[in-house]
Design a protein around this motif. Structure first.
Motif, PDB file in Angstrom:
ATOM      1  N   SER A 440      39.407  42.619  34.382  1.00 20.90           N
ATOM      2  CA  SER A 440      38.647  41.644  33.608  1.00 20.90           C
ATOM      3  C   SER A 440      38.500  42.056  32.154  1.00 20.90           C
TER       4      SER A 440
ATOM      5  N   HIS B 228      33.183  44.827  37.391  1.00 23.66           N
ATOM      6  CA  HIS B 228      33.630  45.088  38.761  1.00 23.66           C
ATOM      7  C   HIS B 228      34.357  43.906  39.378  1.00 23.66           C
ATOM      8  N   LEU B 229      34.743  42.940  38.563  1.00 20.27           N
ATOM      9  CA  LEU B 229      35.479  41.795  39.089  1.00 20.27           C
ATOM     10  C   LEU B 229      36.855  42.237  39.569  1.00 20.27           C
ATOM     11  N   THR B 230      37.309  41.699  40.679  1.00 18.19           N
ATOM     12  CA  THR B 230      38.664  41.992  41.128  1.00 18.19           C
ATOM     13  C   THR B 230      39.626  40.991  40.498  1.00 18.19           C
ATOM     14  N   ALA B 231      40.890  41.304  40.619  1.00 19.02           N
ATOM     15  CA  ALA B 231      41.915  40.456  40.004  1.00 19.02           C
ATOM     16  C   ALA B 231      41.871  39.052  40.609  1.00 19.02           C
ATOM     17  N   GLU B 233      39.298  37.439  41.859  1.00 21.29           N
ATOM     18  CA  GLU B 233      38.156  36.675  41.337  1.00 21.29           C
ATOM     19  C   GLU B 233      38.440  36.140  39.936  1.00 21.29           C
TER      20      GLU B 233
END
Lengths: 494, 454
Positions: A440, B228-231, B233
């Motif tokens: 992100s 902490h976002l995953t790819a 998401e």
């Protein structure tokens, strides 16, 4: 007309694990670069004993950069002659002083210290875990640099020393004593190596990833201050890499039926190149030197040979999960060792450096790592040899340990320095891995393209900082030191 | 005879200066430089300076003084104290040029020295009166202020270095929020208690030092979640964003098209603008389709002529000249008042061009039929109102006739098939029907599958 305003002609000395850099502040490149390894002989009488060893009249100036002619002319190259050519040993009254303090040990420092073969000379390194550990050889080297190489009057020049972010108070006190009492310099300042590397890249806020000889470390810098919370280090550097490669070369492999000798040039009298790559070489050795070569010097010299191979050949594949068993079509490079062995190297160039990004699978624990690397223990801020993590993970952990508000800025300013970071493909791979770890986030890696700016980044930053007029208020002067003692050194930090 | 004589004859005043002007030209022309032919030089003209002249002027430019190398420059090692250390002198040295020694030169750089931002200060009395806090001791507060002073109010670094050793011997770490909260609370209290000359400025200052700790902690929580976002998401988020952008764009284009169409065809606003802005939920694709259908159905209804509103006095005129006026289009209650006041201009057109076109499938057969009857299908010879109406009804009748014919053909064909089946020439109807029902079922599933992602 302003000529040099408030320039104070400061000196900058940067003690590193592999090399020590020194020069004048304000210049773009260190004047003196010499190894942090030193040679020493313990028996004070060995000079006489060696005279007949070298009686064949060939002084060991094979690696002598100066190539001083007078040694050859003199003929019977005894210990003293070599010493004179190398300008490395402490001389005159100073040598006596050292001898008294250090139980008759003679030190050989500088360019012609460890690189010159001397009978019975052992090799040591005064750095341990990135921190100056042994004051005596470090002091000898500082003396050598100031008097023999830079030829300055130390009482006239303030000195900036670099220190790692995890420097110990003990090491700092030791260096302070060395500078104020040993060399009688007027002022001193300790610059944090990470901060200085960031300054060299022109960034007050940065995450400095330093992949050096003994350690790889990630230091977050905010507004010119190193954050202690995010400082992470591990003994994953050139030293560990070389020890793994050393084992690989000195043992037969499926493709190579014989172990490599890894003999350095100093121990070879004559060699003929093998007609075809991959054949076992038959160099003519200097048998006179073999019995007087110490194990530590031999290991140092062999590691040097491997280090050269590493610098010339090794690369990093640019994506994770590369299968070295099946993929044999990696680009090959021809390399010739000093003993005449030559070979096209393919997957070895890539397989060992993979350790930097996948230590779990590519670091062979069964190979004895260098003893000095065991000094690093597992804490909040360091990993021991047992639980190494990849460089990208180190950067990730370091950033995550910082305040949320500065993470973005740090990710945008990742500065990669250190000699091992010059391995081809390392920054590209780091970019790929970080993007996978933090999808992100916007990540920007900055790494100087000029090799010496990367190898000596902390020196260059120190040179910039010490030449600034506004910096002068930070010097710790000799008077202040005499008045307040060590406390003032610990207080004034950057 | 000179010009003076002529002037005296013509009683003109003697013009002294005018004679000097041509003389000047001739003098400059006479200064022809060497190495250039007279004819060529004449071509250059007056106002173009020759190269030689330009160079002559260039030589006159004064260069700055070069340092004379003959003069001996004397440099000397001089001890001095940098401007940055006036309060804390240090004896450092540097090389200076003695010939023009200037003590000001050191001061010159002093002005670049940074002055750190001011940290609020308090007295012990003020602390006892207003700044007491159950969580903070007086010593720890002063420790905090010392650190803030040392690091120029950089809270993140202060929090990193914060290691307060309480008298009991424990070391204490505090978060950035705690430190900020304490500092800003003290600042606000100090400003409030100290008498200020300007109450509004005081209020502004208090406002500037406003700090909401719980909100700040919450904000940091949200911000750290982003790390902490995953790819997957992130991909989902991006897809949703693109989808909503696409929908917005579609809606806008559709609205513009409708407005255009309504304006040109019927001359009034579609009234969709207000509708869309009031009802944001309508941007969903399903609603859009429904709406489009509704509007298509509505169009012919609007076209029907409402009761005429023409002026009574013009009725007689129209009747006399056989003018039949179409009533003005009805004003949409939803459209803006502007549209009803200023109806959109309609270009001149033949009414016959507004005839509804026959269905494209039936068109060829209609034309065939008309040509059989000897009528030109495309153009009437006399397109009067009556003729057009009759032509229209003819077309409609032809259309329905063709439809009827088609129906009859189909029924006959079916009849023939059934008859043939009866004789056992074709496979049974049941098998045929089975195949059809299967294909229908399969298309049904495909439709449901497609509709799901929407």
């Amino acid at each position: 007309m302003v000529y040099n305003g408030d320039e104070v002609s400061a000196l900058v000395v940067d003690f590193g694990s592999y090399t020590t850099r020194a020069g004048y502040a304000g210049e773009d490149c260190p004047r003196v670069i010499c190894p942090s390894f030193y040679g020493y002989t313990d028996s004070p009488t060995n000079a006489d004993a060696n005279a007949n060893v070298n009686s064949n009249g060939e002084p060991s100036n094979t690696t002598n950069g100066n190539g001083n002619g007078d040694v050859d002319m003199e003929g019977d190259g005894s210990e003293q002659k070599i010493e004179g050519a190398a300008e490395a040993t402490v001389n005159g009254g100073d040598a006596d002083a050292r001898t008294k303090a250090g139980s008759g040990r003679r030190y050989f420092v500088g360019d012609d210290g460890v690189g010159v073969w001397r009978p019975g000379m052992e090799v040591g390194n005064f750095m341990l875990d990135g921190v100056v550990n042994d004051p005596e050889p470090a002091g000898t080297l500082l003396h050598h640099i100031l008097h023999n190489r830079l030829s300055v009057d130390p009482t006239e020049h303030p000195l900036m020393l670099t220190e790692p972010a995890w420097n110990t108070p003990k090491a700092r006190e030791m260096l302070t004593e060395m500078v104020f009492e040993g060399e009688k310099m007027p002022a001193l300042y300790f610059g944090s190596a990470g901060v200085l590397s960031a300054f060299a890249a022109g960034k007050p806020t940065a995450l400095v990833l330093d992949v050096g000889y003994a350690n790889s470390s990630a230091v977050p810098i905010v507004d010119g201050y190193a954050l202690r919370a995010g400082t992470k280090r591990q003994p994953l550097g050139s030293s560990l890499l070389v020890s793994q490669l050393h084992h690989h070369f000195t043992h037969p492999t499926p493709k190579r039926s014989f172990p490599l000798s890894l003999l350095p040039r100093q121990l070879i009298a004559k060699r003929d190149p093998t007609p075809d790559p991959g054949l076992q070489p038959k160099p003519l050795l200097r048998d006179d030197r073999a019995p007087h070569t110490t194990a530590s010097w031999k290991l140092w010299a062999e590691n040097n040979v491997v280090e050269n191979w590493k610098e010339a050949c090794s690369e990093v594949v640019n994506y994770k999960g590369f299968d070295f068993q099946t993929a044999q079509d990696l680009p090959q490079a021809l390399y010739e060792f000093p003993d005449g062995y030559q070979q096209y190297f393919g997957e070895e160039r890539y397989r060992f450096t993979e350790m930097l990004f996948d230590p779990k699978n590519y670091f062979n624990q069964s190979i004895e790592p260098p003893a000095t690397l065991r000094a690093t223990t597992t804490t909040d801020h360091s990993h021991s040899l047992k639980d190494l993590v990849s460089l990208s993970q180190l950067v990730h952990d370091s950033i995550m340990a910082c305040d949320v508000d500065v993470r973005g800025a740090l990710l945008q300013n990742i500065v990669v320095v250190g000699n091992t970071s010059l391995t081809r493909g390392l920054t590209e791979r780091l970019d790929v891995e970080l993007a996978a770890l933090m999808p992100s986030q916007k990540i920007k890696i900055h790494s100087p393209t000029i090799p010496f700016e990367r190898k000596y980044a902390s020196w260059v930053g120190g040179s910039v900082l010490a030449s600034l007029g506004t910096f002068h208020q930070l010097w710790v002067t000799k008077d202040e030191y005499e008045e307040h003692g060590m406390n003032i050194v610990h207080q004034r930090e950057c | 005879m000179t010009s003076q004589d002529i002037r005296s004859i013509l009683n003109l005043p003697q013009a002294g200066p005018s004679t000097s002007a041509p003389k000047k030209v001739s003098s400059s022309a006479a200064r022809k430089p060497d190495g250039i032919s007279r004819e060529l030089y004449a071509l250059i003209g007056d106002n173009a300076p020759s190269l030689a002249q330009a160079q002559a002027s260039l030589a006159a430019v004064k260069y700055r003084d070069r340092p004379s190398l003959k003069k001996k420059v004397h440099w000397e090692w001089t001890p001095f104290t940098p401007a940055a250390r006036r309060d804390n002198p240090v004896r450092l040295g540097h090389w200076t040029r003695i010939t023009d020694a200037d003590p000001e030169s050191i001061e010159y750089f002093g002005k670049f020295n940074l002055q750190s931002p001011s940290v609020m200060e308090y007295s012990q009395f003020e602390y006892d009166q207003h700044l007491q806090d159950s969580d903070w001791t007086s010593q720890e507060t002063s420790y905090l202020f010392d650190l803030l002073k040392q690091y120029d109010l950089r809270f993140i670094i202060v929090a990193d270095r914060y290691e307060y050793k309480s008298p009991t011997g424990q070391t204490k770490k505090r978060s950035v929020e705690e430190l900020k909260d304490r500092y800003y609370t003290i600042c606000r209290r100090l400003i409030r208690t100290r008498t200020a000359s300007d109450p509004t400025a005081q209020q502004q200052l208090i406002h500037a030092y406003n700090f909401d700790k719980s909100r700040e902690i919450k904000r940091k929580q949200y911000a750290s979640e982003l790390f902490h976002l995953t790819a997957a998401e992130i991909a989902e988020e991006e897809a949703l964003y693109i989808e909503i952008k696409r929908m917005e764009q579609n809606e806008r284009r559709y609205r513009a098209d409708r407005d255009d169409l309504m304006r040109t065809v019927m001359g009034f606003d579609s009234g969709l603008i207000t509708l869309d802005q009031s009802n944001v939920d309508n941007i969903l694709g399903v609603d859009k389709n429904k709406k489009r259908k509704r509007m298509e159905e509505g169009e012919p209804a609007v076209q029907e002529p409402p009761p005429p509103k023409t002026a009574k006095d013009s009725a007689a005129f129209d009747a006399a000249h056989c003018i039949y006026r179409l009533p003005p289009p009805p004003s949409n209650p939803q459209s803006s008042h502007l549209a009803s006041k200023h109806p959109v201009h309609q270009a001149v057109h033949l009414r016959s061009s507004k005839l509804p076109l026959p269905k494209p499938t039936a068109q060829i057969r209609i034309t065939e039929m008309l040509s059989e009857l000897g009528i030109n299908a495309t153009k009437l010879v006399m397109p009067t109102r009556g003729n057009i109406e009759m032509f229209d009804s003819l077309l409609q009748a032809a259309g329905s006739l063709i439809d009827m014919k088609r129906q009859v053909d189909r029924v006959e064909q079916e009849l023939r098939t059934v008859r043939a089946q009866k004789e056992g020439l074709l496979p049974s109807l049941d098998a045929n029907r089975k195949i059809r029902s299967e294909s229908v079922a399969s298309t049904d599933t495909s439709i449901t599958r497609r509709s799901r992602p929407l």
